[in-house]
Design a protein around this motif. Sequence first.
Motif: not given
Length: 390
Positions: A40-41, A51-59, A71-72
């Motif tokens: 994510a970083a 970086p304060e906003i929720p970041l979601i990696l994946g499908s 993913s993470t």
Amino acid sequence: MLQGTYSSRHGFAFFKNLRLCRLFMGSRIIIHCDLDAFFAAVETLHHNLDPEIPLILGSDPKNGKGRGIVSTCNYAARKYGIRSAMPIGEAWRRCPGPPLGPGHYLKSTRGLYSRASRKVMAILSESADRFEQASIDEAYLDVTDFCDGDWDRALALTRNLQMEIMNELGLSTSFGIGPTRILAKMGSEENKPAGIHRTLPDEIISFFDGRSVREVPGIGPKTATRLAEWGISTVSEAAEHGEIALSRFTSERFASWIMRVIDGESSDDVSPLRSRKSVGKEYTFEIDQIDCESVLSQLSLLVKKVMSRAKDMGVAGRLGEVKIRYQGFETHTHGRSIPVAMDDESVFMRIAHGLFAENVDLDRPIRLVGFRLGNLEMPSSRQSTLDFEE
Ligand SMILES: [Mg+2]
């Protein structure tokens, strides 16, 4: 014997003297480095995100209707209870994207992570007598001779490394310093993110005092439950019972191991050499799979089979590896090693799920999935009678 892996700035004679010195001083200085929410970083830097906003990696979550997995995610998303390998639909329910919520959903950028990891590892490996990369975002450094056995120099070195990685690569790291791999690893978890924690040899007792046994790498959920049945929930309570009583509730092997952990003696060497012994299983799909949720459940089955085989063989492993073969036969292997050998299924299940989720290319059909338990440790008497898979 390991001369080649020691820093060239020290001659052998110097090393030998230090070694004598260390016999008196008694302990090694091990550093564990863990990158903070690494994937994510890297994405946050790459896309210049807040970086304060929720970041979601994946499908692709497809507004909550999507299939597939996370993913993470970054720390802001973790506050919503989002975790690696979670169905993407559930992540969306916990933290939807616009206009319903603050979630920022992205597909991972392949190739970005290994490049960043190589740069971090290059910085770290320059400052160690011995260096061992435990995964794409984790490494152990033995700096005993590099710091002349001086714990203050080790702390200063760690601060410099943390700063260098931040200044040069913009990545946040956490460090643990301790006399064993376990203490170093627990230290890096202590003040995450961007933390440094040092445990001196005479602070081991106070470090473990009142700490839950669940926090000790090498104590899996099953063992923790068994200990709890005997009223033992903290490391200090385990120590009070002593080795003989403990071996009655658990096993002789575990009892002597935990006592050595508490004494600061139990530690595998930091070594770039890996044991080739392993046990593994693979599964080839009849039809190439595009649904990574079903691949993940097949992987879970493989982990179960491998871990029960390891149990039957009486072996434990320190490395979990996931193999993914895509359509067209391109094959990737992703591994993570833990500080001590274990045979706990739930521990390797979590590692396998994490490795799969973080590394799978969601766009490509999957032909084969595999799991391997590596760096095996076994009772020496049984070694010759065991056969191992490649
Ligand atoms: Mg990490």
